[in-house]
Design an enzyme around this catalytic site. Structure first.
Site, PDB file in Angstrom:
ATOM      1  N   GLU A 136      22.254  21.912  17.323  1.00 41.32           N
ATOM      2  CA  GLU A 136      21.211  22.728  16.703  1.00 41.32           C
ATOM      3  C   GLU A 136      19.879  22.023  16.932  1.00 41.32           C
ATOM      4  OE1 GLU A 136      20.378  22.340  12.510  1.00 41.32           O
ATOM      5  OE2 GLU A 136      20.230  24.510  12.326  1.00 41.32           O
ATOM      6  N   VAL A 137      18.911  22.741  17.471  1.00 40.59           N
ATOM      7  CA  VAL A 137      17.560  22.181  17.614  1.00 40.59           C
ATOM      8  C   VAL A 137      16.747  22.643  16.418  1.00 40.59           C
ATOM      9  CG1 VAL A 137      15.490  22.021  19.032  1.00 40.59           C
ATOM     10  CG2 VAL A 137      17.732  22.183  20.134  1.00 40.59           C
ATOM     11  N   ARG A 138      16.333  21.697  15.586  1.00 37.99           N
ATOM     12  CA  ARG A 138      15.475  22.020  14.441  1.00 37.99           C
ATOM     13  C   ARG A 138      14.034  22.001  14.933  1.00 37.99           C
ATOM     14  NH1 ARG A 138      17.031  21.438   9.008  1.00 37.99           N
ATOM     15  NH2 ARG A 138      14.813  21.837   8.660  1.00 37.99           N
ATOM     16  N   ARG A 160      13.228  26.230  10.402  1.00 38.29           N
ATOM     17  CA  ARG A 160      13.469  26.403   8.987  1.00 38.29           C
ATOM     18  C   ARG A 160      12.200  26.582   8.158  1.00 38.29           C
ATOM     19  NH1 ARG A 160      17.351  28.181   8.522  1.00 38.29           N
ATOM     20  NH2 ARG A 160      18.973  26.635   8.789  1.00 38.29           N
ATOM     21  N   HIS A 198      20.135  28.683   1.624  1.00 39.14           N
ATOM     22  CA  HIS A 198      20.216  27.291   1.169  1.00 39.14           C
ATOM     23  C   HIS A 198      19.785  27.193  -0.278  1.00 39.14           C
ATOM     24  CE1 HIS A 198      19.416  27.398   5.481  1.00 39.14           C
ATOM     25  NE2 HIS A 198      20.125  26.306   5.570  1.00 39.14           N
ATOM     26  N   LYS A 235      26.026  31.669   6.879  1.00 38.08           N
ATOM     27  CA  LYS A 235      25.980  30.241   6.564  1.00 38.08           C
ATOM     28  C   LYS A 235      25.331  30.051   5.197  1.00 38.08           C
ATOM     29  CE  LYS A 235      23.100  27.463   8.594  1.00 38.08           C
ATOM     30  NZ  LYS A 235      22.460  26.574   9.577  1.00 38.08           N
ATOM     31  N   ARG A 250      31.940  19.268   3.452  1.00 33.28           N
ATOM     32  CA  ARG A 250      31.589  19.341   4.871  1.00 33.28           C
ATOM     33  C   ARG A 250      32.796  19.087   5.793  1.00 33.28           C
ATOM     34  NH1 ARG A 250      26.036  19.022   5.926  1.00 33.28           N
ATOM     35  NH2 ARG A 250      24.842  19.243   4.015  1.00 33.28           N
ATOM     36  N   THR A 259      19.277  15.745   7.947  1.00 32.98           N
ATOM     37  CA  THR A 259      18.322  16.819   7.665  1.00 32.98           C
ATOM     38  C   THR A 259      18.663  17.564   6.379  1.00 32.98           C
ATOM     39  OG1 THR A 259      19.572  18.407   8.984  1.00 32.98           O
ATOM     40  CG2 THR A 259      17.844  17.154  10.124  1.00 32.98           C
TER      41      THR A 259
HETATM   42  O1  LIG Z   1      21.362  25.141   7.544  1.00 29.63           O
HETATM   43  C1  LIG Z   1      21.730  24.093   8.014  1.00 29.63           C
HETATM   44  C2  LIG Z   1      22.706  23.205   7.322  1.00 29.63           C
HETATM   45  C3  LIG Z   1      21.995  21.945   6.889  1.00 29.63           C
HETATM   46  O2  LIG Z   1      21.021  22.289   5.912  1.00 29.63           O
HETATM   47  C4  LIG Z   1      23.013  21.026   6.256  1.00 29.63           C
HETATM   48  O3  LIG Z   1      23.159  21.120   5.013  1.00 29.63           O
HETATM   49  O4  LIG Z   1      23.639  20.250   6.995  1.00 29.63           O
HETATM   50  C5  LIG Z   1      21.299  21.283   8.055  1.00 29.63           C
HETATM   51  C6  LIG Z   1      20.343  22.234   8.767  1.00 29.63           C
HETATM   52  O5  LIG Z   1      19.777  21.608   9.885  1.00 29.63           O
HETATM   53  C7  LIG Z   1      21.071  23.480   9.191  1.00 29.63           C
HETATM   54  O6  LIG Z   1      20.160  24.411   9.795  1.00 29.63           O
END
Ligand SMILES: O=C1C[C@@](O)(C(=O)O)C[C@@H](O)[C@@H]1O
Length: 253
Positions: free
Chosen positions: A63-65, A93, A147, A174, A212, A231
């Protein structure tokens, strides 16, 4: 929104892909993901270097943030594309959900849409103002995310959020939540186990981080780890996460 049309292929617990156990195969617009899969989050000045290392550390995707890389985010994802054969998720994000992007929503969506040319999947937040605009602009499988860094909705509230995410057109839902008690963690595992459509669920915080590695045993399709800086609270290094999954995934289930 991509019309995948492709059925998911239900694998068996004993199926292996490259020596790894796969519970199910997701076919998304020609992209094949053997789930559960480990996603290496790339951020910071070493994102391109970490992209080269990701597969060797046990990642299945990166994943590229885009909100967490220095300089031109489009240049970074282009170089990440050159650095790895792994599928790429593009994420930019919003600040409200733990992100570092500080521009306007129009600019944020524009960057994400442009970056999608070098990505295999795109992540957009359920609550983002530009969500539908992005989905119209991007012809890639979509992860729609939610989130909560301070806690979590009730289980019924989380079920409603998942329904909203799938109704919005997600290929993968997600949710990353911060469960305050072990009872909440058990509830989230039940939720993962009962959700048939592709769901990635992660626990954040000290009490949630074990999810996780454990939620994938119950059916979570993606779990995110870090190579450089974490992150999210409770995030686990990719190498350790891979070793945990390889130790925990069962032959049959
Ligand atoms: O949404 C997610 C999951 C995340 O927030 C984590 O909890 O590992 C990390 C983020 O980079 C990713 O986009």
């Amino acid at each position: 929104m991509v019309e995948t049309g492709e059925p998911e292929l239900e694998g068996k617990g004993d199926e292996r892909s490259g020596g790894r156990r796969s519970y199910r195969t997701l076919l998304l617009d020609g992209l094949r993901i053997e789930a559960p899969a480990v996603v290496a989050v790339l951020s910071g000045p070493a994102a391109e270097r970490d992209a080269s290392a990701a597969e060797g550390l046990g990642a299945d995707l990166v994943e590229v943030r885009l909100d967490l890389v220095p300089g031109d985010p489009i240049g970074v994802i282009r170089r990440v594309r050159e650095a790895t054969q792994l599928p790429i998720i593009a994420t930019n994000r919003i600040a409200e959900e733990g992100g570092a992007f500080r521009g306007g929503e129009g600019e944020r969506i524009q960057i994400l849409a442009e970056a999608s040319a070098w990505a295999d999947l795109v992540d957009v937040e359920l609550l983002a103002g530009g969500r539908d605009r992005l989905m119209e602009a991007v012809g890639r499988p979509l992860i729609i995310s939610y989130h909560d860094f301070g806690g979590m909705p009730s289980l019924e509230g989380t079920r409603s959020i998942l329904a909203e995410i799938f109704d919005a057109g997600a290929d993968i839902a997600k949710v990353a939540l911060t469960p305050p008690t072990l009872k909440d963690c058990l509830g989230l595992l039940q939720l993962v186990h009962e959700t048939e459509r592709p769901l990635s669920l992660m626990g954040m915080g000290d009490l949630g981080k074990h999810l996780r590695a454990v939620a994938p045993v119950y059916g979570s399709v993606l779990t995110y780890g870090h190579i450089g800086a974490a992150t999210a609270p409770g995030q686990i290094p990719v190498k350790a996460l891979r070793e945990l999954l390889d130790a925990l995934l069962a032959e049959g289930r």
